[in-house]
Design a protein around this motif. Structure first.
Motif, short mmCIF file in Angstrom:
data_model
loop_
_atom_site.label_atom_id
_atom_site.label_comp_id
_atom_site.label_asym_id
_atom_site.label_seq_id
_atom_site.Cartn_x
_atom_site.Cartn_y
_atom_site.Cartn_z
N ILE A 35 0.87 -1.18 0.00
CA ILE A 35 0.00 0.00 0.00
C ILE A 35 0.90 1.23 0.00
O ILE A 35 1.50 1.58 1.02
CB ILE A 35 -0.94 -0.01 1.22
CG1 ILE A 35 -1.82 -1.26 1.19
CG2 ILE A 35 -1.79 1.26 1.25
CD1 ILE A 35 -2.69 -1.44 2.42
N GLY A 36 1.04 1.85 -1.16
CA GLY A 36 1.95 2.97 -1.34
C GLY A 36 2.95 2.68 -2.43
O GLY A 36 3.31 1.52 -2.65
N ALA A 37 3.41 3.72 -3.12
CA ALA A 37 4.34 3.52 -4.24
C ALA A 37 5.37 4.64 -4.30
O ALA A 37 5.77 5.08 -5.37
CB ALA A 37 3.57 3.44 -5.56
N GLY A 38 5.82 5.09 -3.12
CA GLY A 38 6.83 6.13 -3.05
C GLY A 38 8.21 5.61 -3.38
O GLY A 38 8.42 4.42 -3.68
N GLY A 39 9.20 6.49 -3.28
CA GLY A 39 10.57 6.14 -3.66
C GLY A 39 11.14 4.97 -2.88
O GLY A 39 11.85 4.13 -3.44
N ILE A 40 10.82 4.89 -1.58
CA ILE A 40 11.37 3.82 -0.75
C ILE A 40 10.87 2.45 -1.20
O ILE A 40 11.55 1.45 -1.02
CB ILE A 40 11.01 4.07 0.74
CG1 ILE A 40 11.82 3.15 1.66
CG2 ILE A 40 9.53 3.89 0.99
CD1 ILE A 40 13.27 3.46 1.73
N VAL A 41 9.70 2.41 -1.81
CA VAL A 41 9.14 1.13 -2.28
C VAL A 41 9.98 0.59 -3.43
O VAL A 41 10.37 -0.59 -3.44
CB VAL A 41 7.67 1.30 -2.72
CG1 VAL A 41 7.10 -0.03 -3.21
CG2 VAL A 41 6.83 1.82 -1.56
N GLY A 42 10.28 1.45 -4.40
CA GLY A 42 11.09 1.01 -5.54
C GLY A 42 12.55 0.83 -5.22
O GLY A 42 13.24 0.01 -5.83
N ASP A 43 13.04 1.60 -4.22
CA ASP A 43 14.47 1.54 -3.88
C ASP A 43 14.81 0.41 -2.91
O ASP A 43 15.94 -0.09 -2.92
CB ASP A 43 14.91 2.86 -3.26
CG ASP A 43 14.92 4.01 -4.26
OD1 ASP A 43 14.89 3.74 -5.48
OD2 ASP A 43 14.93 5.17 -3.83
N ALA A 44 13.85 0.03 -2.04
CA ALA A 44 14.20 -0.91 -0.97
C ALA A 44 13.20 -2.05 -0.81
O ALA A 44 13.59 -3.22 -0.82
CB ALA A 44 14.34 -0.15 0.35
N HIS A 45 11.92 -1.74 -0.65
CA HIS A 45 10.94 -2.80 -0.36
C HIS A 45 10.89 -3.84 -1.47
O HIS A 45 11.11 -5.04 -1.22
CB HIS A 45 9.55 -2.19 -0.17
CG HIS A 45 9.39 -1.39 1.07
ND1 HIS A 45 8.60 -1.78 2.12
CD2 HIS A 45 9.91 -0.19 1.43
CE1 HIS A 45 8.64 -0.87 3.08
NE2 HIS A 45 9.43 0.11 2.67
#
Length: 360
Positions: A23-33
């Motif tokens: 739930i969410g698609a910010g930078g941390i999602v693409g960079d880490a999660h």
């Protein structure tokens, strides 16, 4: 000590991984999660975001089969054993948690609220719904932290009497536009990692002394902090951060150091230096042998804070939900105590120190 020590540091993965909905698609999602979950072989079955285009872009990049138009749609189509990975801003946590199925597993991005009252509201919702809820305080399960924890818990460096975190770097806050404008920037969004880390090793401090500061030429609420956690008369725990070191890499520092009665450990957190590119991490330890000069050893560790620590956070939640582990170290019931220390640090900073006598 000349004998080589086998130091385990990799995250323990669940025997039965659970499907993940992000739930969410910010930078941390693409960079880490998502890189972490891909590396671990976890199955991300869906993603949703207020701006659907962001979710769609990440879905294409990481081969996620479903993009939902809302949290409600994601819940309606989820399997009963799905784990919800909430990566939105803290002021949306309570509203989002209320939409999840009771007793579901959820990993919530840190911090646990923007203010302590919000932290308590998040805790109340998790309790009311019976959620298996953890906060993604992932530094406490980074590979090099796992290695340090093993040496300490097995008694190799004796009784801890000193733990220090020092960060002297140039942080490009412009990469985090939603965070950059926060009125509680440095401790709430950065040093919180170290407060939580120290708690995970040393337990609950008696009190806290802190001062967080602005830069005279930058439009930031704070960018440097000194935090002392009080553990009595023999155990020192201190955090010193400076994100304003704009003078090249030569004197940048980023480390965690533990000292005990039998030895010491020092970890370089390379990620924070030359961010976001980083420099190599380093793990060194010294175990004293009677009658010998101290010798430091290096351990080559695969993986780093990003993205590997994010594997550890999700793996721990899955194992807990599956009944493969009895406890969940970053449970909301634990991290609320980190938030209490953060709140106390701000109160200490606002109240100031003891005035010094000026007339004699």
């Amino acid at each position: 000590m000349n004998k080589e020590i086998h130091i385990p540091y990799r995250a323990v993965l669940p025997k039965r991984p659970l499907p993940i909905i992000v739930i969410g698609a910010g930078g941390i999602v693409g960079d880490a999660h998502l890189p972490a979950y891909k590396k671990a072989g976890f199955d991300v079955i869906g993603i949703t975001n207020r701006t659907k285009e962001k979710a769609t872009r990440l879905a294409r990049q990481f081969a996620i089969p479903h993009v939902y138009h809302s949290v409600e749609a994601a819940v309606a189509q989820a399997t009963p054993n799905a784990v919800y990975d909430i990566t939105i801003m803290p002021d949306q946590f309570v509203e989002t948690l209320k939409k999840l199925p009771d007793e579901s597993a959820v990993l919530i991005q840190k911090p646990m609220g923007d203010y302590f009252q919000q932290s308590k509201e998040i805790l109340a919702v998790c309790r009311d719904k019976g959620l298996a809820a953890a906060i993604n305080c992932q530094l406490r399960v980074a590979p090099y932290i796992n290695a340090a924890r093993y040496l300490i818990e097995e008694g190799f460096i004796g009784e801890l009497y000193d733990m220090e975190v020092k960060v002297t770097v140039q942080t490009p806050w412009e990469l985090f536009p939603l965070v950059k404008v926060h009125p509680r920037l440095e401790i709430q969004y950065h040093s919180i990692h170290y407060i939580d880390l120290i708690r995970s090793f040393l337990g609950e401090p008696i009190s806290v002394f802190a001062k967080t500061l602005k830069h005279p030429a930058k439009q930031l609420s704070s960018s440097r902090s000194t935090i002392i956690l009080d553990y009595g008369d023999t155990l020192r725990a201190v955090i010193n951060t400076n994100h304003d070191h704009d003078f090249g890499p030569q004197h940048q520092e980023s480390y965690i150091k533990w000292e005990g009665t039998k030895g010491a450990i020092k970890v370089k957190m390379g990620l924070l230096m030359n961010y976001p590119h980083g420099v190599p991490d380093a793990f060194e330890y010294c175990i004293q042998a009677k009658g010998e000069e101290p010798q430091w050893r290096s351990l080559a560790i695969e993986g780093s804070w990003f993205p590997d620590a994010f594997i550890g956070s999700m793996a721990a939640l899955m194992r807990y939900k599956n009944g493969e582990s009895d406890g969940l170290s970053a449970h909301v019931e634990d991290v609320i105590k980190t938030m209490a220390v953060v709140e106390a640090a701000y109160q200490s900073s606002d109240q100031g120190g003891i005035p010094i006598q000026t007339e004699f």
